[in-house]
Design an enzyme around this catalytic site. Sequence first.
Site, PDB file in Angstrom:
ATOM      1  N   GLY A   1       5.542   7.372   1.979  1.00 39.90           N
ATOM      2  CA  GLY A   1       6.379   7.275   3.183  1.00 39.90           C
ATOM      3  C   GLY A   1       5.692   6.486   4.286  1.00 39.90           C
TER       4      GLY A   1
ATOM      5  CD  GLU B   1      -1.256   7.908   1.057  1.00 37.92           C
ATOM      6  OE1 GLU B   1      -1.219   8.447   2.168  1.00 37.92           O
ATOM      7  OE2 GLU B   1      -0.240   7.731   0.362  1.00 37.92           O
TER       8      GLU B   1
END
Length: 243
Positions: free
Chosen positions: A117, A124
């Site tokens: 998002g 990540e």
Amino acid sequence: MKTSGGSDAMKRRAGESAAEAVTDGDVVGLGTGSTAAHAIRRLGDRVDAGLDIRGVPTSFASRELAAEEGILCLDLPEAVGPDGPGIDLAIDGADQVATGSDGADDPVSGGALIKGGGAAHAREKLVDAAADRFLVVADPSKESPRLDRPVPVEVLPAGRTAVAAAVREAGGEPTLRRAERKDGPVVTDNGNLVLDCEFGEVADPAALSATLSSIPGAVENGLFVGLADEIHVGTESGVRVDE
Ligand code: 5RP
């Protein structure tokens, strides 16, 4: 930093709970988003109180916040290189967490995540996958029996239309992510674009992730399967930890 819904108090409880799992000497993956930011701020307080840690940021935003909080940072190649210390644990948020239609032990989708998002899912995934333990921090609005949000796919700018065609071929509907306050697309920290790909309910997240990974020009997708070790869910009254 982008906030994608849910109560901030619940996000704070989740982030602070995961930050308590960090011990002296740890190298900590620092996630992106408003829930992970609570963990970073709590780690900053603990550093002020004498905790000795190093962070591995997953984005420009998490690096900036870590610097403000006085957390020393390593780059990922330094941390996981041959002479690096490795990453003891990573703390990161999620846009959706599959609880599994048959409970947390659902072998198909329990514990699978949709991330990205904040358009940071490529770094990540590198950091969260490299960590010995990956702690997800979320509020209850993120939980769902099955994953059914659009799956973010980071794409090389030149590959945007070819990847979009391949996503359609795979049964998805891609939408180029646009910046909220600017007239143009979202550009990731890696200089790439993001296609948000609607597949409806994802029956088999691992299979869909493999399909998306095989598309030339698709840098990384936001399905995180088999990576989460603990899920810290902030609630109205406290925190629930699922393992
Ligand atoms: C960024 C992410 C975030 O972790 C995810 O969007 C959750 O954000 P928030 O904690 O603000 O709800 O995957 O790429």
